[in-house]
Design a protein around this motif. Structure first.
Motif, PDB file in Angstrom:
ATOM      1  N   ARG A 306       0.836  -1.201   0.000  1.00 38.15           N
ATOM      2  CA  ARG A 306       0.000   0.000   0.000  1.00 38.15           C
ATOM      3  C   ARG A 306       0.873   1.254   0.000  1.00 38.15           C
ATOM      4  O   ARG A 306       1.933   1.305   0.597  1.00 38.15           O
ATOM      5  N   ASP A 307       0.398   2.250  -0.749  1.00 39.33           N
ATOM      6  CA  ASP A 307       0.995   3.590  -0.745  1.00 39.33           C
ATOM      7  C   ASP A 307       2.460   3.588  -1.182  1.00 39.33           C
ATOM      8  O   ASP A 307       3.263   4.389  -0.707  1.00 39.33           O
ATOM      9  N   TRP A 310       4.872   6.433  -4.792  1.00 40.68           N
ATOM     10  CA  TRP A 310       4.332   7.772  -5.042  1.00 40.68           C
ATOM     11  C   TRP A 310       5.424   8.719  -5.522  1.00 40.68           C
ATOM     12  O   TRP A 310       5.219   9.496  -6.446  1.00 40.68           O
ATOM     13  N   GLU A 354      -3.093  -1.755  -2.611  1.00 39.86           N
ATOM     14  CA  GLU A 354      -4.034  -0.701  -2.261  1.00 39.86           C
ATOM     15  C   GLU A 354      -3.372   0.666  -2.337  1.00 39.86           C
ATOM     16  O   GLU A 354      -2.391   0.955  -1.646  1.00 39.86           O
ATOM     17  N   ASN A 355      -3.886   1.495  -3.210  1.00 44.51           N
ATOM     18  CA  ASN A 355      -3.498   2.899  -3.334  1.00 44.51           C
ATOM     19  C   ASN A 355      -1.997   3.096  -3.543  1.00 44.51           C
ATOM     20  O   ASN A 355      -1.401   4.048  -3.051  1.00 44.51           O
ATOM     21  N   PHE A 422      -7.802   1.040  -5.822  1.00 47.95           N
ATOM     22  CA  PHE A 422      -7.142   2.299  -6.164  1.00 47.95           C
ATOM     23  C   PHE A 422      -8.127   3.444  -6.083  1.00 47.95           C
ATOM     24  O   PHE A 422      -9.180   3.443  -6.733  1.00 47.95           O
ATOM     25  N   ASP A 423      -7.778   4.433  -5.253  1.00 52.21           N
ATOM     26  CA  ASP A 423      -8.529   5.679  -5.134  1.00 52.21           C
ATOM     27  C   ASP A 423      -7.550   6.814  -5.396  1.00 52.21           C
ATOM     28  O   ASP A 423      -6.670   7.080  -4.569  1.00 52.21           O
ATOM     29  N   ALA A 426      -6.594   9.208  -2.689  1.00 46.88           N
ATOM     30  CA  ALA A 426      -5.807   8.752  -1.549  1.00 46.88           C
ATOM     31  C   ALA A 426      -4.306   8.962  -1.750  1.00 46.88           C
ATOM     32  O   ALA A 426      -3.537   8.876  -0.783  1.00 46.88           O
ATOM     33  N   VAL A 427      -3.891   9.219  -2.969  1.00 45.66           N
ATOM     34  CA  VAL A 427      -2.471   9.445  -3.256  1.00 45.66           C
ATOM     35  C   VAL A 427      -2.114  10.856  -2.816  1.00 45.66           C
ATOM     36  O   VAL A 427      -2.737  11.832  -3.250  1.00 45.66           O
TER      37      VAL A 427
END
Length: 515
Positions: A306-307, A310, A354-355, A422-423, A426-427
């Motif tokens: 997750r995450d 980025w 996730e995201n 994926f939203d 949320a990034v």
């Protein structure tokens, strides 16, 4: 290191300045011995909490008194202390321990020796000594020590500098060292450690000739590594992150918490084989979560990612570079039954993503093969043999078996039973829709060298239609898009699941079957 839309050399550069940072929170018990690897399907069982919150926990604290028969190592200067007795146990008394001044002062234990720290025992290199524990002795054990402030050069390691075989490294804190905190050899067990805020890597595993087998990396916390930001010093060096594996022939990487590292989390680069990457929590890393590159035969399952990526994704977007950034990146990764392993494919199953900036990216560089100027390694494939690179030359490379054997193809990938959420909101800082939230199966147009038998769209057509690469029975939530067969083409769900690609049979998209 991979090549993608930007030129990425393998050259590695000069050392920078170590940024100091703190160490974080709590530990879980040692998870136990390696497991057999069956193929699994179905929904992921995401860990409800970090599987290995080690840093700062009581589990790192060693015994308050020396074991019977142990040699007591007093706090203070250990210059001239003899650690070479085979089979001896050395108990480091509480307090700070130092070595003799000078960059090459180090501990070289005897075969089968144990180095055991008492409560609060610290081995400090004072940013003067390069290496803490070295040598080729087998069967060395290191437990309950804090090892800090050693100044290994880039790509070298502080603990097990010479990649000794049969080492056990458990319940230690390795922090604020330059280079890699830890190297690894064959049959090493690395478990329950805190590897935090080191200058380059937490772990760097390499021996020539694919001699590292039976490597276990389990229940560790990797956080804050690559404080020297090597990608900024040497852009595209491919020399950063939590852990890196080179030419490892059998590794289990499981139940680790890998978070907040300044680069890739788990990176297997160049002729690795037979990996199980399982049940790790991989989050908040600047780069890709799992990167399997010019390597063979792996099972990637039950992980939560997750995450991740980025920072890397945003750098590409800021440069308007269309190359997709994934949480899992499979670059010239092959399933191949000719290379003995627990599996004959690259299987990605039962994971929760996730995201992250993106999903699974499968890439083949048409110009990257043995003896090509576009390759970032002088090694050849494990089929031809790294020592036989020159065999992959015209005219022989245009004919079988060398036509097949001289390249890593990105083949026999099976991506199934995963959950992809994926939203874009949320990034952190948002993400441009054309750059994030993408899966990818792609290659470039082959163009060099001029004698290459893989020019034109040969590799693009192969990776998409002939390499046995399949997505199926996955669950998607969010506005996912699919980049196929090249960087210039991103398609919606109906094109991905329909003709001509026919991917993700049995998958659902926001609760609906793909159509």
């Amino acid at each position: 290191m991979t090549t993608r839309s930007r030129a990425i050399p393998l050259a590695l550069g000069a050392a920078g300045v170590l940024a100091l940072a703190g160490v974080v929170a709590a530990v879980a018990p040692d998870p136990g011995p390696p497991a057999v690897v069956p193929t699994v399907q179905g929904a992921p069982a995401a860990p409800p909490a970090p599987p290995a919150a080690v840093c700062g926990s009581p589990a790192l604290t060693g015994p308050a008194s020396p074991p019977p028969g142990a040699v007591v190592v007093p706090a203070g200067s250990n210059a001239g202390f003899d650690f070479s007795t085979p089979g001896a146990t050395y108990w480091f008394a509480p307090g700070v321990h130092t070595l003799a001044p000078g960059e090459y002062s180090q501990i070289a234990p005897g075969a089968g020796a144990t180095l055991l720290g008492g409560p609060g025992a610290v081995l400090d290199g004072n940013r003067d000594n390069r290496y803490a524990i070295t040598g080729r002795a087998t069967g060395v054990t290191i437990r309950h020590l804090t090892i800090r402030n050693f100044a290994a050069p880039r790509d070298e390691g502080v603990v097990n500098h010479d990649s000794g075989d049969g080492w056990t490294v458990e319940h230690n804190t390795l922090t604020r060292n330059r280079g890699a905190a830890l190297m690894a050899g064959a049959r090493n067990r690395i478990a329950g450690n805190c590897l935090a805020d080191n200058g380059q890597y937490g772990l760097n595993a390499y021996q020539s000739g694919n001699r590292i087998t039976g490597l276990v990396v389990e229940g560790n916390e990797f956080t804050g590594n690559n404080t020297e930001d090597w990608e900024a010093q040497l852009p595209g060096c491919g020399c950063t992150g939590a852990m890196k594996f080179w030419a490892v022939n059998g590794a289990d990487v499981r139940n680790n918490w890998i978070h907040g590292n300044h680069g890739t989390a788990v990176w297997a680069d160049t002729n690795n084989n037979d990996f199980l990457i399982e049940d790790n929590l991989i989050e908040d890393n600047d780069g890709t979560g799992i990167f399997y590159e010019i390597s063979y035969n792996a099972v990637i399952r039950g992980n939560t990612l997750r995450d991740n990526a980025w920072r890397t994704g945003r750098e590409f977007a800021d440069e308007r570079d269309p190359f997709p950034t994934g949480a899992i990146y499979l670059s010239e990764a092959d399933g191949d039954a000719r290379i003995p392993a627990r599996t004959a494919k690259i299987e990605v199953t039962g994971n929760l993503l996730e995201n992250n900036w993106g999903g699974v990216v499968a890439w083949a560089n048409a110009d990257r093969f043995c003896n090509s100027s576009a390759s970032t390694t002088s090694d050849c494939t494990l089929i031809v043999g790294p020592e036989n690179t020159s065999a992959c030359s015209p005219p022989a490379i245009a004919r079988e078996p060398l036509y097949t054997d001289c390249r890593w193809w990105t083949s026999d990938l099976e991506i199934h039973g995963n959950t992809f959420r994926f939203d874009p909101a949320a990034v952190d800082g948002g993400c441009p829709v054309e750059f994030c939230g993408r899966m990818a199966l792609l290659s470039n147009y082959g163009s060099s060298p001029d004698w290459s038998p893989y020019q034109g769209d040969v590799i693009q057509r192969h990776i998409v239609f002939a390499a046995g690469n399949r997505w199926h029975d996955n669950t998607y939530t969010g506005p996912w898009r699919f980049t196929v067969p090249d960087m210039s083409t991103t398609v919606p769900v109906p094109r991905w699941t329909g003709a001509p690609y026919h991917q993700d049979a049995g998958s659902t998209f926001d609760g609906r079957p793909g159509r």
